[in-house]
Design a protein around this motif. Sequence first.
Motif, PDB file in Angstrom:
ATOM      1  N   ILE A   1       2.661  -1.756   4.466  1.00 36.60           N
ATOM      2  CA  ILE A   1       2.942  -0.321   4.368  1.00 36.60           C
ATOM      3  C   ILE A   1       4.334  -0.024   4.894  1.00 36.60           C
ATOM      4  N   MET A   2       4.942   1.028   4.350  1.00 37.50           N
ATOM      5  CA  MET A   2       6.121   1.632   4.954  1.00 37.50           C
ATOM      6  C   MET A   2       5.652   2.988   5.474  1.00 37.50           C
TER       7      MET A   2
ATOM      8  N   ILE B   1       0.863  -1.181   0.000  1.00 43.48           N
ATOM      9  CA  ILE B   1       0.000   0.000   0.000  1.00 43.48           C
ATOM     10  C   ILE B   1       0.896   1.226   0.000  1.00 43.48           C
ATOM     11  N   ALA B   2       0.645   2.180  -0.899  1.00 41.60           N
ATOM     12  CA  ALA B   2       1.529   3.335  -1.068  1.00 41.60           C
ATOM     13  C   ALA B   2       0.879   4.604  -0.537  1.00 41.60           C
TER      14      ALA B   2
ATOM     15  N   SER C   1       1.944  -1.859  -5.790  1.00 47.85           N
ATOM     16  CA  SER C   1       0.908  -1.192  -5.006  1.00 47.85           C
ATOM     17  C   SER C   1      -0.475  -1.635  -5.462  1.00 47.85           C
ATOM     18  N   THR C   2      -1.211  -2.255  -4.549  1.00 48.43           N
ATOM     19  CA  THR C   2      -2.588  -2.630  -4.841  1.00 48.43           C
ATOM     20  C   THR C   2      -3.564  -1.534  -4.404  1.00 48.43           C
ATOM     21  N   LEU C   3      -3.140  -0.734  -3.456  1.00 46.99           N
ATOM     22  CA  LEU C   3      -3.938   0.390  -2.963  1.00 46.99           C
ATOM     23  C   LEU C   3      -3.003   1.564  -2.740  1.00 46.99           C
TER      24      LEU C   3
ATOM     25  N   ILE D   1      -5.615   6.643   6.093  1.00 48.09           N
ATOM     26  CA  ILE D   1      -6.289   5.648   5.248  1.00 48.09           C
ATOM     27  C   ILE D   1      -5.393   4.447   4.994  1.00 48.09           C
ATOM     28  N   ILE D   2      -4.134   4.678   4.662  1.00 49.18           N
ATOM     29  CA  ILE D   2      -3.275   3.522   4.360  1.00 49.18           C
ATOM     30  C   ILE D   2      -2.996   2.709   5.621  1.00 49.18           C
ATOM     31  N   ARG D   3      -2.928   3.376   6.782  1.00 45.21           N
ATOM     32  CA  ARG D   3      -2.758   2.617   8.029  1.00 45.21           C
ATOM     33  C   ARG D   3      -4.006   1.772   8.304  1.00 45.21           C
ATOM     34  N   LEU D   4      -5.190   2.338   8.059  1.00 44.01           N
ATOM     35  CA  LEU D   4      -6.432   1.591   8.239  1.00 44.01           C
ATOM     36  C   LEU D   4      -6.466   0.377   7.323  1.00 44.01           C
ATOM     37  N   TRP D   5      -6.112   0.565   6.060  1.00 43.30           N
ATOM     38  CA  TRP D   5      -6.085  -0.557   5.114  1.00 43.30           C
ATOM     39  C   TRP D   5      -5.130  -1.650   5.585  1.00 43.30           C
ATOM     40  N   ALA D   6      -3.966  -1.201   6.111  1.00 50.18           N
ATOM     41  CA  ALA D   6      -2.976  -2.189   6.571  1.00 50.18           C
ATOM     42  C   ALA D   6      -3.503  -2.968   7.772  1.00 50.18           C
TER      43      ALA D   6
END
Length: 304
Positions: free
Chosen positions: A238-239, A190-191, A217-219, A226-231
């Motif tokens: 994520i990085m 995730i980016a 990157s899929t998302l 948002i990316i933390r939530l997805w992770a």
Amino acid sequence: MHDMRDLKLLLAIRDNDTLVAAAHQLGLTPSAVTQRLQNMEKRLNLRLIDRSARRLCFTGEGELLCQRGKLLVEQYDALMHELDKRRSSFAGTLKINAPFGFGRRYLAAAAADFQQRYPDVEILLTLSDRPMVEAAERFDIVIHIGELRSSNLIGHAIAANSRFVCASPDFIARHGQPSSPEELARLPCIALCENNEDVLLWHFTRGRTSSSVRVRSTLASNDGDIIRLWATRGLGIIMRSEWDVAQALREGELVRLLPGWKTLDADVIALTHQREGLPLRTRQFMRFLRERFAPIPPWREAKQ
């Protein structure tokens, strides 16, 4: 006129009636006053003072210049006095630009507390996903997290911050723990899109060994929340900055991957347009932030 000093010279001559007395008031020699007066008249192509009489006699143009110039000098001196007050006091507007996530979680409260401590300072806080790109010239301070690329701005260290590669326990259960950075290339990631950076190229070091991996990157999103939530929902790796994922790691929502490999640090820095001559409000706000995040930033406090 050359500058405000010319007007002040002319006014000093008028107030003292003689070049010698004017020179004494200005801390100059009589010959220096005479030379500057002659240069003034030459630049203006006008006679300002009739020096052929027994006493100095201003011409009509000289009188006009004194009458109008006195007001200009008073306004100029008042302006310089106001600037000196602002330079040495907590007053004026402080315009700050910061990233969305860090701005919401840490900077908004810090700015509000600073304004309460110094009520004569007005705070304008703007949050952006591109603080280094988006109209940086309009701000007194730009808060930046990570490597400072080529820039005319001056960096001031605020707080230490690392980057971690993370995924949820569910994701690890399904895909396994990667044992090397190269394995990330085959896993969904995730980016976070920010500052026009190449967000899919991840860099690692371990001792003298370095590795750069282009992930898939899929998302992607420009919002770190948002990316933390997805992770945390097991949708990818994520990085992300330590300040953002520290709590999720402590609570077990995320697990750090490749702990033996170090990613690029992402220290918090404040950027200004120059190093010297900063207003007191700007210097004091940066000092306030350093004290707030010292000696241990809040995202590391629970480690102790």
